[in-house]
Design a protein around this motif. Sequence first.
Motif, PDB file in Angstrom:
ATOM      1  N   ILE A 121       6.451   5.448   3.764  1.00 37.74           N
ATOM      2  CA  ILE A 121       5.309   4.648   3.311  1.00 37.74           C
ATOM      3  C   ILE A 121       5.843   3.456   2.529  1.00 37.74           C
ATOM      4  CG2 ILE A 121       3.198   4.629   1.942  1.00 37.74           C
ATOM      5  CD1 ILE A 121       3.098   7.687   2.324  1.00 37.74           C
ATOM      6  N   LEU A 122       5.464   2.255   2.977  1.00 39.05           N
ATOM      7  CA  LEU A 122       5.822   1.035   2.251  1.00 39.05           C
ATOM      8  C   LEU A 122       4.604   0.642   1.429  1.00 39.05           C
ATOM      9  CD1 LEU A 122       7.538  -1.169   4.978  1.00 39.05           C
ATOM     10  CD2 LEU A 122       8.604  -0.361   2.892  1.00 39.05           C
ATOM     11  N   ASP A 123       4.716   0.758   0.118  1.00 38.55           N
ATOM     12  CA  ASP A 123       3.564   0.441  -0.725  1.00 38.55           C
ATOM     13  C   ASP A 123       3.736  -0.948  -1.320  1.00 38.55           C
ATOM     14  OD1 ASP A 123       1.103   1.659  -2.130  1.00 38.55           O
ATOM     15  OD2 ASP A 123       2.230   0.697  -3.724  1.00 38.55           O
ATOM     16  N   ILE A 124       2.815  -1.863  -0.990  1.00 34.45           N
ATOM     17  CA  ILE A 124       2.978  -3.251  -1.443  1.00 34.45           C
ATOM     18  C   ILE A 124       2.002  -3.594  -2.556  1.00 34.45           C
ATOM     19  CG2 ILE A 124       3.935  -4.051   0.743  1.00 34.45           C
ATOM     20  CD1 ILE A 124       1.177  -5.270   1.346  1.00 34.45           C
ATOM     21  N   THR A 125       1.554  -2.563  -3.317  1.00 34.42           N
ATOM     22  CA  THR A 125       0.643  -2.840  -4.437  1.00 34.42           C
ATOM     23  C   THR A 125       1.250  -3.860  -5.409  1.00 34.42           C
ATOM     24  OG1 THR A 125       0.000  -0.529  -4.252  1.00 34.42           O
ATOM     25  CG2 THR A 125      -0.802  -1.730  -6.155  1.00 34.42           C
ATOM     26  N   GLY A 126       2.566  -3.767  -5.611  1.00 32.71           N
ATOM     27  CA  GLY A 126       3.212  -4.649  -6.587  1.00 32.71           C
ATOM     28  C   GLY A 126       3.660  -5.983  -6.026  1.00 32.71           C
ATOM     29  N   VAL A 127       3.323  -6.266  -4.785  1.00 34.34           N
ATOM     30  CA  VAL A 127       3.707  -7.564  -4.214  1.00 34.34           C
ATOM     31  C   VAL A 127       2.582  -8.556  -4.476  1.00 34.34           C
ATOM     32  CG1 VAL A 127       4.328  -8.781  -2.096  1.00 34.34           C
ATOM     33  CG2 VAL A 127       5.071  -6.430  -2.443  1.00 34.34           C
ATOM     34  N   PRO A 128       2.874  -9.631  -5.230  1.00 32.84           N
ATOM     35  CA  PRO A 128       1.801 -10.511  -5.667  1.00 32.84           C
ATOM     36  C   PRO A 128       1.105 -11.270  -4.532  1.00 32.84           C
ATOM     37  CG  PRO A 128       3.935 -11.418  -6.259  1.00 32.84           C
ATOM     38  CD  PRO A 128       4.187 -10.052  -5.744  1.00 32.84           C
TER      39      PRO A 128
ATOM     40  N   SER B  13       0.956   0.559   2.822  1.00 30.82           N
ATOM     41  CA  SER B  13      -0.211   0.846   1.989  1.00 30.82           C
ATOM     42  C   SER B  13      -0.261  -0.109   0.805  1.00 30.82           C
ATOM     43  CB  SER B  13      -0.147   2.289   1.476  1.00 30.82           C
ATOM     44  OG  SER B  13       0.803   2.396   0.448  1.00 30.82           O
ATOM     45  N   GLY B  14      -1.375  -0.056   0.095  1.00 31.22           N
ATOM     46  CA  GLY B  14      -1.505  -0.870  -1.121  1.00 31.22           C
ATOM     47  C   GLY B  14      -1.856  -2.312  -0.850  1.00 31.22           C
ATOM     48  N   ILE B  15      -2.569  -2.566   0.248  1.00 26.45           N
ATOM     49  CA  ILE B  15      -3.015  -3.937   0.520  1.00 26.45           C
ATOM     50  C   ILE B  15      -4.311  -4.148  -0.245  1.00 26.45           C
ATOM     51  CG2 ILE B  15      -3.685  -5.569   2.302  1.00 26.45           C
ATOM     52  CD1 ILE B  15      -2.031  -3.916   4.259  1.00 26.45           C
ATOM     53  N   ARG B  16      -4.240  -4.992  -1.275  1.00 24.46           N
ATOM     54  CA  ARG B  16      -5.433  -5.212  -2.092  1.00 24.46           C
ATOM     55  C   ARG B  16      -6.447  -6.068  -1.328  1.00 24.46           C
ATOM     56  NH1 ARG B  16      -2.935  -8.081  -6.234  1.00 24.46           N
ATOM     57  NH2 ARG B  16      -0.916  -7.532  -5.380  1.00 24.46           N
ATOM     58  N   PRO B  17      -7.740  -5.958  -1.686  1.00 20.49           N
ATOM     59  CA  PRO B  17      -8.760  -6.700  -0.946  1.00 20.49           C
ATOM     60  C   PRO B  17      -8.437  -8.186  -0.837  1.00 20.49           C
ATOM     61  CG  PRO B  17      -9.784  -5.215  -2.517  1.00 20.49           C
ATOM     62  CD  PRO B  17      -8.316  -5.101  -2.731  1.00 20.49           C
ATOM     63  N   ALA B  18      -8.008  -8.788  -1.960  1.00 25.42           N
ATOM     64  CA  ALA B  18      -7.728 -10.224  -1.945  1.00 25.42           C
ATOM     65  C   ALA B  18      -6.614 -10.539  -0.954  1.00 25.42           C
ATOM     66  CB  ALA B  18      -7.333 -10.686  -3.349  1.00 25.42           C
ATOM     67  N   ILE B  19      -5.604  -9.660  -0.917  1.00 25.64           N
ATOM     68  CA  ILE B  19      -4.477  -9.898  -0.012  1.00 25.64           C
ATOM     69  C   ILE B  19      -4.910  -9.712   1.438  1.00 25.64           C
ATOM     70  CG2 ILE B  19      -2.283  -8.906   0.738  1.00 25.64           C
ATOM     71  CD1 ILE B  19      -1.403  -8.792  -2.062  1.00 25.64           C
TER      72      ILE B  19
ATOM     73  N   ARG C 297      -3.005   1.456   5.217  1.00 27.22           N
ATOM     74  CA  ARG C 297      -3.979   2.181   4.407  1.00 27.22           C
ATOM     75  C   ARG C 297      -4.169   1.416   3.107  1.00 27.22           C
ATOM     76  NH1 ARG C 297      -5.093   4.110   8.353  1.00 27.22           N
ATOM     77  NH2 ARG C 297      -5.361   6.281   9.002  1.00 27.22           N
ATOM     78  N   ALA C 298      -5.340   1.623   2.482  1.00 24.00           N
ATOM     79  CA  ALA C 298      -5.649   0.846   1.281  1.00 24.00           C
ATOM     80  C   ALA C 298      -4.784   1.262   0.097  1.00 24.00           C
ATOM     81  CB  ALA C 298      -7.119   0.990   0.938  1.00 24.00           C
ATOM     82  N   SER C 299      -4.569   2.563  -0.056  1.00 23.88           N
ATOM     83  CA  SER C 299      -3.819   3.004  -1.234  1.00 23.88           C
ATOM     84  C   SER C 299      -2.720   3.974  -0.816  1.00 23.88           C
ATOM     85  CB  SER C 299      -4.758   3.697  -2.227  1.00 23.88           C
ATOM     86  OG  SER C 299      -5.228   4.894  -1.648  1.00 23.88           O
ATOM     87  N   LEU C 300      -1.799   4.201  -1.718  1.00 29.03           N
ATOM     88  CA  LEU C 300      -0.702   5.129  -1.451  1.00 29.03           C
ATOM     89  C   LEU C 300      -1.259   6.529  -1.215  1.00 29.03           C
ATOM     90  CD1 LEU C 300       2.375   5.515  -1.369  1.00 29.03           C
ATOM     91  CD2 LEU C 300       2.330   5.901  -3.813  1.00 29.03           C
ATOM     92  N   ALA C 301      -2.320   6.880  -1.956  1.00 29.67           N
ATOM     93  CA  ALA C 301      -2.924   8.203  -1.794  1.00 29.67           C
ATOM     94  C   ALA C 301      -3.474   8.365  -0.383  1.00 29.67           C
ATOM     95  CB  ALA C 301      -4.035   8.390  -2.825  1.00 29.67           C
ATOM     96  N   ASP C 302      -4.156   7.323   0.112  1.00 26.91           N
ATOM     97  CA  ASP C 302      -4.698   7.373   1.467  1.00 26.91           C
ATOM     98  C   ASP C 302      -3.573   7.539   2.482  1.00 26.91           C
ATOM     99  OD1 ASP C 302      -7.191   7.085   0.532  1.00 26.91           O
ATOM    100  OD2 ASP C 302      -7.431   4.966   1.049  1.00 26.91           O
ATOM    101  N   ALA C 303      -2.490   6.799   2.260  1.00 28.65           N
ATOM    102  CA  ALA C 303      -1.364   6.861   3.195  1.00 28.65           C
ATOM    103  C   ALA C 303      -0.757   8.265   3.199  1.00 28.65           C
ATOM    104  CB  ALA C 303      -0.307   5.833   2.805  1.00 28.65           C
ATOM    105  N   LEU C 304      -0.623   8.841   2.005  1.00 22.39           N
ATOM    106  CA  LEU C 304      -0.062  10.195   1.914  1.00 22.39           C
ATOM    107  C   LEU C 304      -0.982  11.187   2.620  1.00 22.39           C
ATOM    108  CD1 LEU C 304       2.119  12.064   0.810  1.00 22.39           C
ATOM    109  CD2 LEU C 304       0.803  12.286  -1.282  1.00 22.39           C
TER     110      LEU C 304
END
Lengths: 143, 298
Positions: free
Chosen positions: B212-219, B246-252, B269-276
Amino acid sequence: MNEAVPWPLPGPATGHVPVLRLGDVLLVTLQGDLYDSTAEQLQRDLAEAIARSGAAGVVIDVSGVDVVDSFLGRILAEIAGQARLLAARTVLVGMRPAVAITLVELGLTLPGLRTALSTEAAMELLTGRAWPARSGGRHRGSP
Amino acid sequence: MPEQAQKTSGSPTPEVRDFLRRRREQIAQRWADEPLFRSVFTVSRDEAVEAGKSVVDALAQVADAERVEDPDAAGFAAVREQLARMGAARSRAGLSTGQVSTELAALRPPVENLLLSDLQGASADHTRASVTVLNVLMGTLRVVVMQTALSEGQSLIDRQRLQLLEVATPVIKLWDGIVAVPLIGTLDSARSQVVMETLLETIVEQQARHAILDITGVPAVDSLVAQHLMKTVAAARLMGAECIVSGIRPAIAQTMVHLGLDLGNVVTRASLADALGYVLHQLGVGIVTPGPNGAVPR
């Protein structure tokens, strides 16, 4: 390159790559550097072997391969294509990270090929049933 | 003190060298009153004078070697560290590079006045030549200090860049056969290369079938970042692992659609939890909450 390398190089220069049969799956293990002619020979051998045996799957183990160039990449894609025509599925197994990165940089993502981490996983993928589980099995977390 | 008026025919550089050696004490005393020395050596004036003397010695040595225009002259080696310390101290005090440079320039007039007073009676040509040599020498000193300050800053940046690469790419095992990479910060080519390599190594090491590649922290996600993600996903697939972003925020998500970026057939997937949850479902693993009496519902 070492200047003491004999020519022609020792190794699989003239040899065929052996094609092993496991039930209705054909297993091919590639080792070290592959000559273009050997790869082409393998492509012909596999087509004949699939047709003769009526195999449902082909597993190509590339864990012993250090370098996959664009030619070998194309041969692999063609093997998968011809196997599909002969009603067999092809799974590529055990590609090394460096090889995967090189192929992606070359733009060869081999979209028609299935891949697996280990021969075990490939057999599971092809036969649809779990191979005898390893100790400390994967599904430890399931209720 | 030797009489210098007779040496009007001498070449200007040795003249300046002799002057520096002769007036070492006076120059250092005057420099100790200048803001640069005064503010760096706040504790004792003697210390400032000593520092000034060592700089004068270095200048004399450079003049002796006839290399007044060369910032790499061997003579500067001895005081380079000290000059760097002084420059750094002024920068820390909030001065810009330009202001430090101005303070360094302020060291020149006192020396020049001393030289002029020593050269009274010498021919105009000789005076001018000597002053020119002195000015060039002081200019070189400024270059040396600036050079040292810049290379200090550069080495700091290099060190921090390396640290950033090390810090920012942990691969976390979430479950048997599931690994995750929380990406933090901007993804450039160098970093995505490191991410890709560590992820692929871990996939082999842990025999992970799912990553899982989580990009929540990618601005921000632009076409370059999207391309890096696609490459990582493709490489993982070649090795036999499935990659989920995962972790694609709505704005992104909105920006990506506006830019026309297509992640192809990558599972997102929207969040890491969803991806898991998705991966666990793929593996046929379920997580159940025990009932009120601790019983596991069937």
